[in-house]
Scaffold this active site. Sequence first.
Site, short mmCIF file in Angstrom:
data_model
loop_
_atom_site.label_atom_id
_atom_site.label_comp_id
_atom_site.label_asym_id
_atom_site.label_seq_id
_atom_site.Cartn_x
_atom_site.Cartn_y
_atom_site.Cartn_z
N GLY A 53 6.56 5.95 -6.40
CA GLY A 53 5.69 6.83 -7.18
C GLY A 53 6.33 7.03 -8.53
N CYS A 80 11.82 3.18 -3.26
CA CYS A 80 11.84 3.67 -4.64
C CYS A 80 11.77 5.20 -4.69
CB CYS A 80 10.74 3.00 -5.46
SG CYS A 80 10.98 3.22 -7.22
N TYR A 81 10.66 5.77 -5.15
CA TYR A 81 10.57 7.24 -5.15
C TYR A 81 10.79 7.77 -3.73
CZ TYR A 81 8.57 11.93 -5.61
OH TYR A 81 8.39 13.29 -5.60
N HIS A 168 11.90 -2.60 -4.60
CA HIS A 168 10.57 -2.79 -4.01
C HIS A 168 10.52 -4.04 -3.14
CE1 HIS A 168 8.30 0.35 -6.13
NE2 HIS A 168 9.18 0.16 -7.09
N GLU A 170 8.24 -4.94 -1.23
CA GLU A 170 6.86 -5.42 -1.05
C GLU A 170 6.43 -6.40 -2.12
OE1 GLU A 170 7.83 -2.51 -2.08
OE2 GLU A 170 6.46 -1.57 -3.48
N SER A 222 -26.05 -8.82 1.05
CA SER A 222 -26.17 -9.20 -0.37
C SER A 222 -25.83 -10.67 -0.58
CB SER A 222 -25.21 -8.36 -1.20
OG SER A 222 -23.87 -8.73 -0.91
N GLY A 223 -25.22 -11.27 0.43
CA GLY A 223 -24.73 -12.64 0.23
C GLY A 223 -23.28 -12.63 -0.23
N VAL A 225 -19.15 -11.51 0.32
CA VAL A 225 -18.26 -11.73 1.46
C VAL A 225 -18.36 -10.60 2.48
CG1 VAL A 225 -15.87 -12.13 2.14
CG2 VAL A 225 -16.64 -12.86 -0.12
N ASP A 226 -18.26 -9.36 2.01
CA ASP A 226 -18.13 -8.24 2.94
C ASP A 226 -19.38 -8.07 3.81
OD1 ASP A 226 -15.81 -7.98 1.53
OD2 ASP A 226 -16.43 -6.22 0.39
N SER A 228 -21.62 -10.21 4.45
CA SER A 228 -21.82 -11.40 5.29
C SER A 228 -20.96 -11.33 6.54
CB SER A 228 -21.45 -12.68 4.52
OG SER A 228 -22.32 -12.84 3.43
N LYS A 372 -9.32 -7.29 2.05
CA LYS A 372 -10.17 -8.43 1.73
C LYS A 372 -9.70 -9.73 2.41
CE LYS A 372 -13.69 -9.45 -1.03
NZ LYS A 372 -14.82 -8.54 -1.22
#
Length: 516
Positions: A53, A80-81, A168, A170, A222-223, A225-226, A228, A372
């Site tokens: 943070g 970190c923080y 970090h 990550e 909607s066509g 990704v999500d 679908s 995603k």
Amino acid sequence: MEKILVLDFGGQYNQLIARRVRDHHVYAEILPYTVDLDTIKANDYKGIIFTGGPNSVFDMSSPHYTKDILDIGIPVLGICYGCQLIAWMGDGRVQTAPVSEYGKIELQVTNTDSELFADIPEESTVWMSHTDYIAAPPQGYEIIGKTNDCPCAAMQNLDKNVYAVQFHPEVTHSQYGNQLLYNFLYRICGCTGDWVMDNFIDNTVTELKEKIGDKNVILGLSGGVDSSVAAALLSRAVGKQLTCVFVDHGLMRKDEGDFVQDTFTRLFDMNFVRVNCADHFLSCLKGVTDPEEKRKIIGTEFYKVFWDEVRARAKDGYFAQGTIYPDRIESGKGMSNGKANTAVIKTHHNMVEKPSDIDFIDTIEPLGELFKDEVRAVGEKLGIPRELVWRQPFPGPGLGVRIIGEITAEKIKILQDADWVLRDEMSKNGYENQLAQFFCVLPGVNSVGVMGDHRTYDNLVVIRAVTTDDFMTADWARIPYDILATVSNRITNECAHVNRVAYDVTSKPPATVEWE
Ligand code: XMP
């Protein structure tokens, strides 16, 4: 299911940490630091990670947490923080560092027996970004790593099972960051790795079947990704009890509406309703040139058509949508444990409320826990064509924001044809999945050209292609000249009324990705 809590102290990497944990097949969820300790205790977490943070722990207005969290018997990793917070909780000395470290820094492991550093060399590169540092660790903590300017770059308290690192792990610039997270999850928290997409699909299908029973479900497709992937998952669970409503406003890319229809009617069991309303949209947009006005009309009409269609079918059933985990975190619903509580429809810039005269038993968000890349993995496993699973982001208003000035049927056709050539060449040259986004724009500019012996005065088409990780900033993509040359030749030869092609070489900022 094993779960890790990512306790968010306001850093920019909270989602990245959760994704990295999930890459190790352990489910991670993010909660804000305002969550109370009883809620955390009730959740049976295998481990807790404090995020970084931007604040200083000795500033009392910064996010803090009760130090009791270190005594509930769950392993903790501070980053970190989060690392400084652990030091501060235990009365260690945190202060402004004489030298702040930013970027790639050499880490030296000073205790090679620490489980956190198992299979990590004594010296490696880590990513640092801090102005405060731990001058003296709290009692009970042992320093296990240092850098030139940071005497306590990592520490541990074996009695409490608490670990903390100033860097970090990550971010990919930390050479062994992934291994460090693995060590925390598997060696320290004792995870076994049960977060795999096959399990997710099986469990979700079972849950959906139980929840929906013999009722119906309606989903706006909607066509993208999500929606679908949500449709495919629901189809597997309840087949024909699912109705997908696909509003085709005529502003999709070439043949895209047919492709979506073909995919979902041929490969999946469901009721598929396509509402063809291109003419309606064209008449609403007639004479309109202002970009915001166009967006507003397309958005408003879209939902009018959609809800009218839903209203006619929504009898005593559920409403489903393809909301994913980052949408929920960003809209403040990340705390609701995967269960949505309001029926809102996701659009790019706003949420559109369900009309009050339409009732559903409940809203279902089957992808509400997924990032995603996980949505894509599920989509592939469910057999959705790669073209759809790896589809680039496409704005809700579609080609409407890529045609500058008034939108007409003729302009849509020109843009669809040019855009198709670009996509075709990019895919032939193996560039289809290399860039974040590429498309054509019709800026509504005519210029003089020559074709055979004739003077022409025809349209300019602009190619826009960008690389980006998050779409907040973007760089223009360096597509090889040879590909651009072929695309330009083909567009001017194959697309009527185009006599010039330009390439947009502007980054974001100052430009945006889309032209409108
Ligand atoms: P900009 O143009 O804002 O685009 O730099 C960033 C990303 O957002 C997409 N975009 C939209 N997506 N509805 C959407 O669903 C919209 O109105 C919209 N406008 C921009 C754009 O394609 C890019 O990926």
